[in-house]
Enzyme design. Sequence first.
Site, PDB file in Angstrom:
ATOM      1  N   THR A 554      61.782  64.736  86.780  1.00  0.00           N
ATOM      2  CA  THR A 554      61.394  64.373  87.834  1.00  0.00           C
ATOM      3  C   THR A 554      60.075  63.281  87.492  1.00  0.00           C
ATOM      4  OG1 THR A 554      59.437  65.850  88.437  1.00  0.00           O
ATOM      5  CG2 THR A 554      61.481  66.344  89.007  1.00  0.00           C
ATOM      6  N   LYS A 578      55.635  61.900  82.990  1.00  0.00           N
ATOM      7  CA  LYS A 578      54.518  61.683  82.213  1.00  0.00           C
ATOM      8  C   LYS A 578      53.207  61.826  82.689  1.00  0.00           C
ATOM      9  CE  LYS A 578      56.054  56.874  81.311  1.00  0.00           C
ATOM     10  NZ  LYS A 578      57.376  57.118  82.344  1.00  0.00           N
ATOM     11  N   GLU A 605      58.414  63.995  74.262  1.00  0.00           N
ATOM     12  CA  GLU A 605      59.009  62.805  73.435  1.00  0.00           C
ATOM     13  C   GLU A 605      59.200  61.660  74.341  1.00  0.00           C
ATOM     14  OE1 GLU A 605      58.863  61.962  69.629  1.00  0.00           O
ATOM     15  OE2 GLU A 605      58.788  60.319  71.107  1.00  0.00           O
ATOM     16  N   ALA A 610      61.359  56.666  75.806  1.00  0.00           N
ATOM     17  CA  ALA A 610      62.497  57.321  76.407  1.00  0.00           C
ATOM     18  C   ALA A 610      63.026  58.081  75.055  1.00  0.00           C
ATOM     19  CB  ALA A 610      63.663  56.335  76.689  1.00  0.00           C
ATOM     20  N   GLU A 666      61.172  53.097  87.263  1.00  0.00           N
ATOM     21  CA  GLU A 666      60.950  54.213  87.858  1.00  0.00           C
ATOM     22  C   GLU A 666      61.321  54.134  89.448  1.00  0.00           C
ATOM     23  OE1 GLU A 666      58.745  56.912  86.901  1.00  0.00           O
ATOM     24  OE2 GLU A 666      58.800  56.130  85.075  1.00  0.00           O
ATOM     25  N   ASP A 677      52.535  52.288  84.373  1.00  0.00           N
ATOM     26  CA  ASP A 677      53.197  52.938  83.456  1.00  0.00           C
ATOM     27  C   ASP A 677      53.255  52.782  82.112  1.00  0.00           C
ATOM     28  OD1 ASP A 677      55.676  54.741  83.412  1.00  0.00           O
ATOM     29  OD2 ASP A 677      56.684  52.883  82.383  1.00  0.00           O
ATOM     30  N   LYS A 681      51.443  55.237  78.966  1.00  0.00           N
ATOM     31  CA  LYS A 681      52.063  55.328  77.789  1.00  0.00           C
ATOM     32  C   LYS A 681      51.215  55.233  76.501  1.00  0.00           C
ATOM     33  CE  LYS A 681      56.652  54.397  79.147  1.00  0.00           C
ATOM     34  NZ  LYS A 681      57.667  53.246  79.488  1.00  0.00           N
ATOM     35  N   GLY A 796      66.632  53.791  80.245  1.00  0.00           N
ATOM     36  CA  GLY A 796      67.833  54.200  80.644  1.00  0.00           C
ATOM     37  C   GLY A 796      68.222  55.785  80.383  1.00  0.00           C
TER      38      GLY A 796
END
Length: 814
Positions: A554, A578, A605, A610, A666, A677, A681, A796
């Site tokens: 989710t 995340k 990971e 992705a 998202e 986002d 990361k 993806g």
Amino acid sequence: MQVLKFGGTSVGSSKNINKVITILEEYSKKDKVICVVSAIGGITDKLLKAGHLAKDNDKNYKLEYKSIKAKHLKVLEELIPNNNTAIVAVIEGKLKNLKNLLDGIFLINELSPQTSDRLVSYGELLSSLIIAETLKVRGINAFRKNTQELITTNSNFTKAEVKFETTNKNIQDYFKASTQDVTMLPGFISKSSLGEITTLGRGGSDYTAAIVAAALHAEKLEIWTDVSGMYTTNPKLVKQAYPIERISYHEAMELSHFGAKVLYPPTVQPVLDLNIPIHIKNTLKPEDRGTIISNEGNKKSSTATGITNINDIALLTLQGNGMVGVPGFSKRLFETLSQEKINIILITQASSEHSICFGISKDDANQAEIAINQAFEYEISTSKIDPITVEQNLSIIALVGDNMKSHQGISGKMFSALGKNNINIRAIAQGASERNISAVIAEKDVEKALNTIHERFFEDNIKQLNVFITGIGNVGEKLIDQIHQQNDYLKKNLKIDVRIVGMANSKKMIFNAEGIDLDNWAGKFHHADKSSLEGFLDKAKELNLRNSIFVDITANEGVSKMYEHYLRNSIAVVACNKIACSSTYSNYKLLQDLALKYNTPFFYETNVGAGLPIINTLNNLVSSGDKVTSIQAVLSGSLNFVFNNFSDKTNFHDTVKRAQFEGYTEPDPRIDLSGIDVARKILILARENGGAMEIESIVNDSFLTKLNLESDTVDDFYKTLKTEEAHFQKLYASAKAKDCQLKYVAEFKNGNAKVGLKEIPEGHPFYNLEGKDNIVMFYTERYPEQPLIVKGAGAGADVTASGLFADIIKVGSK
Ligand code: ADP
Ligand code: ASP
Ligand code: MG
């Protein structure tokens, strides 16, 4: 002479008794047969229940009696229809005596061990009579001999000791003179030298058969039961258990002493002395090979032969400083227990001699506690030792094998498997013979422990992973498909069996401890229970399955807050969400620490790039001692897709819509477009690199306008994209004029991080980054000029699912 024993289930119904009769018919064609039978399945328990009710002045004993009577008459009627009045009269006569006995117990409110033995003896007396009469009616030359006239014991009621000299002679004399083809013997029951009715202990019919086989020097002893032999562990608790083909007497004894109910422990002794093999066979599947117990043992097994469990254990601990170096404490302790006739199942003593801990049946715990506190009254009153402590609801599990002593590391393997599955071990004992390693654990963990150890020692090392998935959207569906498709491959090549045992979305959840059928999971979802985050966790805890993994697919903060609880219960966490790793540093650190403390994997990971191995690569660099000097990256597949497709021939609004439609953003595209986002990361990468960074310290140079950023809803946001088209065209035109490409870049250097849109000139590694690709360049001490580059599709459903799948498999290989 052939000696066969049939247990309670084998004679539990007329259908099964007919199977027994078919076997006896076959055998009697070869040689004379002695057939020892148990009471009809469950009758001994019922007799005892009726007795206790009667003793407690509870009239319900009559109901219990009625059901005992009905069961026998039903079996009789089904076996010998058209009422053979003589037989019915005999059986009814016995039942009447039983009723009188129960009425007597009710009247005097007393059930002594002696009366108890008299009471339970009816079970075997009745079953042996019924079966013998049936054989006669079917034309077999059969005779029922009452074993009480053969087996002589002392007066130790409920578990009498056999007087072998007299017994052997009785048996030999009787069978020398007997002429019938089949002799039916009631198991379990005997008589004392004084003529009192005694029994050989619960499960004792096996023993009866062994005594007879030994007295007659039979070629072998066959024990017929409801499973196809002695299994690697209790087949009712571990599906993967399988029958052991051959096992030594000592192993069989050890297994049965430690709970393998299929064989009553004393059974082995009489036949072992004479080297008579025991063959355990299945009445319901006579064609199965079964288990042979003999001197030869288990040649196949390299280490362990079986695992067992004994439930209803209490653990008592005597401790105190006054015990150190003072001889005689253990002697007094064990003498006290012996005087009370309490059987000790397991003992451990700390090397400091500061404490002695022992396991006994829970039924004895109260008596033991009182007796020991009395015996050590003086030491307790002078505080030399503490009053004894009693822990309940425990079980013993034991790993058994003759060959274990010649192998190192077996206990390590056993305890690490238990530890990884959060099974707390209260005490450990290893027999001096090194044939047995036992551990005391909570009773609620027994099934999980047996399955875990069984998997580790007996299942060709196929490891079962039990996956609980939350979030069944695009990615979730893909993951389920991939798991479904790859299952056989993983079993064969990686020795991993991935089963999805729980699935939930925000509305519903389904579970199946055996693994949800992946051909038809969507259908089941329609009729599922209402889901909740706590409910899902509770069920995962309740199922208590080994190698459990919680998978978060989710983008929900509430779900991410549950990781802590999963990890604390030794349930691994795999997440593409995340939020947890990019929340406060203290929360990130807490989760890492919990993963370490509970030795439970926490993998994510897919938080960055992705399915690309970005976090893994960074972890490998760091753990191998390299120092990362800077990271340059395009980390948003969504933004890359947007800027690769946006031009003066398209418009920004439609391009973003398309990216969302194709599943590259998202659920809320503002999270991508605002740069949050990407900031998350690079934050995660900075943290993986060892930096205690917070999201606020990341400079976010947003390319969105004030109007875009202030929109309240996703719909409003899309509207503002239309309004601000000119702004986006300007960004495009500026880059185009310089022959540059627009890329949203994340940078980490000298402990600082920033994200923002950049014009990338031709020749730069980012320039040709296509579609939804990501690229990460690690500059390190070992890669100072030419960076280590990871590049590929970074968004993806398919690749994210495969990244999650890879993490799940990685949990399996831990
Ligand atoms: P019977 O009535 O034939 O004497 P029992 O109920 O006494 O049968 O023993 C058979 C049962 O023992 C099996 O049904 C199984 O539940 C249990 N059992 C426990 N451990 C083992 C094991 N290692 N192998 C086979 N059976 C076992
Ligand atoms: N009927 C007895 C019991 O249930 C003995 C046996 O079945 O072996 O314990
Ligand atoms: Mg039995």
